[in-house]
Scaffold this active site. Sequence first.
Site, PDB file in Angstrom:
ATOM      1  N   THR A  68       0.830  -1.204   0.000  1.00  0.00           N
ATOM      2  CA  THR A  68       0.000   0.000   0.000  1.00  0.00           C
ATOM      3  C   THR A  68       0.865   1.254   0.000  1.00  0.00           C
ATOM      4  OG1 THR A  68      -1.964   1.022   0.967  1.00  0.00           O
ATOM      5  CG2 THR A  68      -0.431   0.013   2.526  1.00  0.00           C
ATOM      6  N   LYS A  72       3.224   1.535  -3.973  1.00  0.00           N
ATOM      7  CA  LYS A  72       2.545   0.807  -5.059  1.00  0.00           C
ATOM      8  C   LYS A  72       3.236   0.907  -6.423  1.00  0.00           C
ATOM      9  CE  LYS A  72      -2.087   0.801  -3.093  1.00  0.00           C
ATOM     10  NZ  LYS A  72      -3.505   1.153  -3.274  1.00  0.00           N
TER      11      LYS A  72
HETATM   12  P1  NAP Z   1      -2.449  10.344  -3.089  1.00  0.00           P
HETATM   13  O1  NAP Z   1      -1.699   9.637  -4.134  1.00  0.00           O
HETATM   14  O2  NAP Z   1      -1.719  11.016  -1.978  1.00  0.00           O
HETATM   15  O3  NAP Z   1      -3.373  11.446  -3.822  1.00  0.00           O
HETATM   16  C1  NAP Z   1      -4.204  12.291  -3.083  1.00  0.00           C
HETATM   17  C2  NAP Z   1      -4.948  13.235  -4.001  1.00  0.00           C
HETATM   18  O4  NAP Z   1      -5.800  14.028  -3.172  1.00  0.00           O
HETATM   19  C3  NAP Z   1      -4.050  14.196  -4.751  1.00  0.00           C
HETATM   20  O5  NAP Z   1      -4.615  14.465  -5.998  1.00  0.00           O
HETATM   21  C4  NAP Z   1      -4.079  15.448  -3.873  1.00  0.00           C
HETATM   22  O6  NAP Z   1      -3.991  16.642  -4.596  1.00  0.00           O
HETATM   23  C5  NAP Z   1      -5.476  15.387  -3.308  1.00  0.00           C
HETATM   24  N1  NAP Z   1      -5.520  16.053  -2.007  1.00  0.00           N
HETATM   25  C6  NAP Z   1      -4.898  15.628  -0.870  1.00  0.00           C
HETATM   26  N2  NAP Z   1      -5.167  16.489   0.133  1.00  0.00           N
HETATM   27  C7  NAP Z   1      -5.939  17.464  -0.392  1.00  0.00           C
HETATM   28  C8  NAP Z   1      -6.543  18.635   0.141  1.00  0.00           C
HETATM   29  N3  NAP Z   1      -6.400  18.976   1.440  1.00  0.00           N
HETATM   30  N4  NAP Z   1      -7.300  19.404  -0.674  1.00  0.00           N
HETATM   31  C9  NAP Z   1      -7.443  19.079  -1.985  1.00  0.00           C
HETATM   32  N5  NAP Z   1      -6.899  17.987  -2.548  1.00  0.00           N
HETATM   33  C10 NAP Z   1      -6.166  17.188  -1.768  1.00  0.00           C
HETATM   34  O7  NAP Z   1      -3.500   9.388  -2.378  1.00  0.00           O
HETATM   35  P2  NAP Z   1      -4.271   8.129  -3.005  1.00  0.00           P
HETATM   36  O8  NAP Z   1      -3.485   6.903  -2.803  1.00  0.00           O
HETATM   37  O9  NAP Z   1      -4.703   8.505  -4.388  1.00  0.00           O
HETATM   38  O10 NAP Z   1      -5.535   8.022  -2.034  1.00  0.00           O
HETATM   39  C11 NAP Z   1      -6.514   9.028  -2.055  1.00  0.00           C
HETATM   40  C12 NAP Z   1      -7.689   8.671  -1.136  1.00  0.00           C
HETATM   41  O11 NAP Z   1      -8.301   7.479  -1.559  1.00  0.00           O
HETATM   42  C13 NAP Z   1      -7.303   8.460   0.326  1.00  0.00           C
HETATM   43  O12 NAP Z   1      -8.330   9.005   1.121  1.00  0.00           O
HETATM   44  C14 NAP Z   1      -7.280   6.955   0.472  1.00  0.00           C
HETATM   45  O13 NAP Z   1      -7.565   6.562   1.800  1.00  0.00           O
HETATM   46  C15 NAP Z   1      -8.424   6.586  -0.459  1.00  0.00           C
HETATM   47  N6  NAP Z   1      -8.308   5.203  -0.949  1.00  0.00           N
HETATM   48  C16 NAP Z   1      -9.306   4.344  -0.628  1.00  0.00           C
HETATM   49  C17 NAP Z   1      -9.236   3.037  -1.073  1.00  0.00           C
HETATM   50  C18 NAP Z   1     -10.340   2.088  -0.728  1.00  0.00           C
HETATM   51  O14 NAP Z   1     -10.127   0.880  -0.834  1.00  0.00           O
HETATM   52  N7  NAP Z   1     -11.514   2.571  -0.364  1.00  0.00           N
HETATM   53  C19 NAP Z   1      -8.148   2.617  -1.848  1.00  0.00           C
HETATM   54  C20 NAP Z   1      -7.146   3.541  -2.176  1.00  0.00           C
HETATM   55  C21 NAP Z   1      -7.236   4.841  -1.709  1.00  0.00           C
HETATM   56  P3  NAP Z   1      -2.581  17.269  -5.086  1.00  0.00           P
HETATM   57  O15 NAP Z   1      -2.332  16.658  -6.429  1.00  0.00           O
HETATM   58  O16 NAP Z   1      -2.880  18.710  -5.126  1.00  0.00           O
HETATM   59  O17 NAP Z   1      -1.557  16.895  -4.059  1.00  0.00           O
END
Ligand code: NAP
Length: 281
Positions: A68, A72
Amino acid sequence: MINIDSKTKLLGVIGYPIEHSYSPQIHNYISEKMGLNYIYTSMKVSPADLKAAIDGVKSLGFTGVNVTVPHKTEVIKHLDSVDDAALEYGSVNTVKVKNKKLIGYSTDALGYFKSLTDTGFDIKGKDVLIIGAGGAARPICIKLINKGAKSISVKNRTKENTIRLCDYVQKTCGFKINDTPILSRYDLVINTTPVGMYPNTEASPLDDFSFIDKDTLVSDLIYNPGETLFLKRAKNRGAKIINGLGMLIYQAMYSYEIFTDTKLDFSLYNEIVENVFKETV
Ligand code: NAP
């Protein structure tokens, strides 16, 4: 209760941080229900230790591990091979040891897509708005494109990351994503940011919900809380909503099938919700 003995096979998840992960509870619940002698634990592995940890998976005789955030993509270079879907996503969340070789798979988008189709939603010909452009957005975009989405638009805080996502998708599937929301309505709106996740439950990744109506499906990858402010506000507009629990559980079920070479009965899903997430969601 799982009885651990000298024949117990090893599974686990590596991430950094890892304390929030529900994967041990889900996988151990499935093993218990299936009567299979596996034990699954979580392992905190920093980026600097990734190679050593992955080598250890093989040398310690693990059957496999989930991978995770933040590993990844980085993990790919330490594997012997990667299946076609994971290669296309540039993301691996499942590593299986087979004949002493490390093979990478990705079940995130598969899990997301299963949770989507469970609602009866048909992606063919649909317009999609994705909020966020990080690691989770990429496989989901590609899956939706491969399943027939008509258009995808991205709304993200940092333009540079939006462009990176658009370029990646264009290069791998020849599909042009809109790097800004350009339509007046969407059939599917997905939050892939952590905005609204516990404990920051008063935050929403979207301010203007006027383009959401009763025919929009609104999806949040967050599952804690079960109904984020984003989902609540979409529901108030009459939209159908789904949270991220389906994705979380289904990706784990698909990984479990890969690890153990078994087919799971997907009716197990409701049991997992009941028994593992009773107090969470
Ligand atoms: P990531 O690679 O860190 O990407 C996060 C994204 O959210 C980026 O585009 C970032 O924007 C944006 N972001 C973060 N904080 C923000 C804020 N305060 N305001 C506006 N935009 C913000 O994370 P990820 O792996 O894609 O995961 C994203 C979410 O999906 C998390 O909440 C994670 O827990 C969830 N998730 C859930 C599952 C599930 O099985 N349900 C699986 C995977 C992920 P910038 O580009 O501007 O930094």
